[in-house]
Structure formats: C-alpha cells, structure tokens
Design an enzyme around this catalytic site. Structure first.
Site, short mmCIF file in Angstrom:
data_model
loop_
_atom_site.label_atom_id
_atom_site.label_comp_id
_atom_site.label_asym_id
_atom_site.label_seq_id
_atom_site.Cartn_x
_atom_site.Cartn_y
_atom_site.Cartn_z
N CYS B 79 11.03 20.32 29.49
CA CYS B 79 11.74 19.05 29.24
C CYS B 79 10.86 18.06 28.47
CB CYS B 79 12.28 18.47 30.54
SG CYS B 79 13.48 17.15 30.27
N HIS B 169 14.34 22.45 33.75
CA HIS B 169 13.27 22.31 34.74
C HIS B 169 13.20 23.51 35.68
CE1 HIS B 169 12.47 18.12 33.74
NE2 HIS B 169 13.78 17.97 33.65
N GLU B 171 10.81 24.26 37.37
CA GLU B 171 9.98 23.83 38.51
C GLU B 171 10.79 23.20 39.63
OE1 GLU B 171 10.10 22.35 35.56
OE2 GLU B 171 9.87 20.18 35.72
#
Lengths: 294, 187
Positions: B79, B169, B171
């Site tokens: 991002c 994302h 993560e």
C-alpha cells in the site's frame, strides 16, 4: 466477492494510522498545514474544543461545507465528529464520504442513554473511553478505533494520562486472569464477555487506542506514546499556538521518536507560548466533557 | 536466519513484525540510518505515504534506502510502501523512485469504498485474502516487470526483480503466503 465495510477493513484503516498524529482543523488552509507537517489524518471541525468550551451552548456536527472544503484540500484521510447517539448526523457524514467518524463527547450528546450502533455503518468509528468497560462497550457497538477521553480543550494532560493508564492496567489484569474469572470481570466492568476473551487471547485490545484530550506540547504527545498509546489526537493545541506549522511538525516528530529525548528537547525549543490550560479542579462537573457518554 | 528490516516510522509495523517472526526471520525496526546495516531485505509497510515521506526526509533516510535499493537489497512495499517504491506517481512527485511502475494513489475512492476480496495469484496461491484500504493501484509497468495479480482490471501486485509491491495489506490477515513468497523467493 468484494466486500466493503467489514470489520477487517474498518479496523485496518485505524491500524494504518498507528504511530501518527491526527490534527483538528477548521478550514482548508489549516488542513494543508497539518498535511504538510506530516499528520496521518485530520479532524474537520467548526470549532476546536477550547472554543467550544468558550462558546457554550449546544455543540453539533460541523457545517457540511467545512467538512467538504477540508476533504477537497488534502489527500490524507478526513475524520469528522457526530454527536453521541445522533444517527442522522452520522449517516450524513457517511454519505458525504468522510473517512472516519468520531462519536464524540466534545459535542453535546443527542442521546443520554444510547450510543450509535456503529456496526451498522460502512464508515468506521472512533470513540472515547476512560476505562476498559467503556472501551469494551464501544467496541461491542462496533467502534473500530478508540481514544482516551482525556479532558478536551483544557491543554491539561492529566485526564488523558489517567485514562490510558486505567485502560492498560485493566487490559493487563484481564490478560493475567484465568478463563473462569472472566465472566465475573465482564459483569464488574460492564463489558461484553466475548470481548474480554478476545483481549485475553490477543494480549491487547483488538483495536488501536489513541491518546486524546489535553495534549498541549510535543512532550505530552511523547508521554502518551510512552504510556502505550498507538498514536495521538491533537485538538486545540496546534492552531492555538503561536507558530502552528512548527508546532505541528514538532508534535509529529515527538510522536515518532518518543524516546529520543535529545530530539524532543531540540524540537521543543522556542515553540512560543503553549495553550494557557485549565486546572481540571477548576472545572465544574457540568463542564467536564469526559462525563458525557456511558 | 534472514535479517529483515521493517520501516518503523508509522503505520502497520506490528503486523509485519509478527508475520516475519512467524516465518522465522530476525526483525529489525528501522527508524534511523544505523538500523539499515546488514539487512537481507526491507519491508515498507502500509500507513500514510505523505507522513512517511516527511519523516524519511527529516531523518535523512530517503537517500540511504534508495542506495540500498539500487545495490540490490530486496524490498517489499504494501500500500503506502508501494507508493514509496514507485518510479512514478500519478499527480505527485515520486519518493524512492526505484521500482519500474507508475502508481495512482487512492484509486478506489474514500474509506467507505475500501474492501476485502480473495485473489488467485498464479505464482503464489489460490484464494489469498486481500484488504484494500484507500488503496493505490499500478497504472503501468516497465518492460521487465512481472504482473502477479490484477483485480477489476487493475494491477495490484507486481515484481520488478528484487522489488515486490502490492496495493493491499497482506499483513492485516493471517495468510502469510505473499510475505513468504518475498522472503523465500526474492530475499
């Protein structure tokens, strides 16, 4: 299949703000100053909290024109405040495309019994809290982000310190409890049981918790980070200071490098007079914004 | 054990650290120049790219990171991290300008338009959860860049040699496959 407004998307948005500073602004010019100083987001308001205090009367959602003007001026996310329990103010802000709504005790509550059912909205919400019970109730209603209530518009950090210490101490207690102790703790806190189980499993709150309500200097911002805040909201402090640009930059740097004390000394030099500030004991209980919300 | 840096100025640092630890990496939080020593790879996390850029400048990190990138240090941007890596940005000045892609910011609208979706990524795997938050996308790529995933006709994951960049994302989810691809195939 593409899904909007999921818990992951709403909480994730707040995760991206971690370690950052969110600044109150009242027009496009201030918004640009905040963005240039490195704010991760801005809060569009009609008046900053210290002016709301001075003005008295009923404080409401900002004029949509101000919110629109600020949204058009910057590329970072824009937040705006709705009154506690004011379904329509929140829906209006959502319809305008505001990135985050603060269901805020800084404004005069519209409902003295019920907060918004925030899980119903596509837009994420941030709410204030003074302890874990309040934090957990707001998360239960669907808040995707928390902040301490502190005492807004006072320039006095004492209440925000009290609130972050309280929440974190209570989180540590829950994490240290055995499973069979959690239901009684849920009852005592007025917190949803499942949420306490989640906190115990994660070892922390399931959403980010920022500091707010009284941050007046770079050292105040760093203090809140030291005490475990995920980031900082600065309200009246910045644009009530003598040199807002310098002041805003200093707050951002102190938040990132909150343990670099030489740096904090350097950036705190000659910032001009900070907000005069208010001793909390001098505030009549009716004037304490933190008492709003339940 | 691979020694991985995570740029830790702001944003989703904790999530990347936890995922790297799950993948048995040693993790270094990069806040200043000295933290860049002896890394095997660097993660540029999600967050606000404008804020990260201000802080990169103030702590003189931009040039050292660019030099390491040019010397071949593997980097993965998610991002805001993709925005930092891109050689060109639509309507804005580029930052590190090392990965041969052009990136547009906020391509999907405002936060109410943020979404999650499952992606099939041929070289990595099927049904990988992807969370797009005020996400950018890659509008065009240089000739040596491999497009790894598209969504709705937009490029959302690409590899340019030792650079990997995605709009979304990984993560924020529990699925480690994309990070694992970076750590095992690129680093």
């Amino acid at each position: 299949m593409k899904q909007t407004g999921t818990e992951l998307v709403k909480r994730g948005m707040a995760e991206m703000q971690k370690g950052g500073v969110i600044m109150d602004v009242i027009n496009a010019e201030q918004a640009k100053i905040a963005e240039a100083a490195g704010a991760v987001a801005i809060m569009a308001l009609e008046r900053v909290p210290s002016d709301i205090r001075k003005a008295g009367g009923v404080a409401r959602m900002a004029d949509p024109r101000i919110v629109e003007e600020v949204m058009g001026a910057v590329s970072i996310p824009v937040m705006a405040k709705a009154r506690i329990g004011h379904i329509v103010e929140a829906r209006v802000l959502e319809a305008m495309g505001v990135d985050y709504i603060d269901e805020s005790e800084v404004l005069t509550p519209a409902d003295e019994e019920y907060h918004l059912l925030k899980s119903d909205y596509t837009v994420p919400f941030v709410c204030g809290c003074r302890d874990l019970g309040e934090a957990a109730r707001r998360i239960g209603e669907g808040a995707s982000m928390l902040r301490t209530k502190g005492e807004p518009g006072t320039g006095n950090i004492v209440e925000a310190v009290r609130h972050i210490r309280k929440v974190n101490a209570q989180v540590r207690k829950v994490v240290g409890m055995t499973e069979d102790e959690l239901m009684t703790e849920a009852k005592l806190l007025g917190a949803p049981f499942e949420l306490l189980r989640e906190i115990k499993r994660l070892g922390r709150l399931p959403v980010v918790n920022f500091a707010a309500g009284g941050v007046a200097t770079p050292a105040d911002a760093a203090l809140m980070m030291e005490l475990g805040a995920d980031g900082v909201f600065v309200g009246s402090g910045i644009f009530k200071s003598d040199n807002p640009e310098k002041f805003a930059r200093a707050i951002v740097e102190a938040t990132t490098h909150y343990r670099d004390y030489k740096l904090i000394a350097e950036i705190s030099k000659e910032l001009g007079t900070p907000m005069k500030g208010i001793d909390i004991a001098q505030l009549h209980p009716n004037e304490r914004m933190q008492e709003r919300g339940w | 054990m691979k020694r991985m840096g995570v740029l830790a100025l702001q944003g989703a640092v904790r999530e990347h650290v936890q995922m790297l630890e799950q993948l048995d990496c040693e993790v270094v939080l990069v806040k200043q120049i000295a933290d860049l020593n002896q890394l095997d790879g660097l993660i540029l996390p999600g967050g606000e790219s404008t804020t990260m850029r201000k802080l990169l400048d103030r702590y003189q990190l931009l040039e050292p990171i660019r030099t390491l990138a040019q010397q071949g240090l593997p980097m993965f941007g998610t991002c805001a991290g993709l925005i930092l890596l891109a050689k060109e940005l639509v309507d804005y000045e580029p930052h590190l300008a090392v990965m041969d892609v052009t990136v547009a910011r906020n391509s999907y609208g405002r936060q109410v338009d943020s979404f999650e979706v499952q992606l099939d990524i041929p070289v990595i795997g099927q049904s990988i959860p992807a969370v797009f938050i005020r996400a950018p996308h890659i509008t065009s790529v240089g000739e040596n860049v491999n497009i790894l995933a598209e969504h709705d006709g937009k490029i959302v994951l690409a590899q340019d040699g030792h650079f990997l960049g995605c709009s979304f994302h990984p993560e924020l989810t529990a699925d480690t496959r994309i990070l694992e691809y970076f750590v095992t195939s690129i680093v």
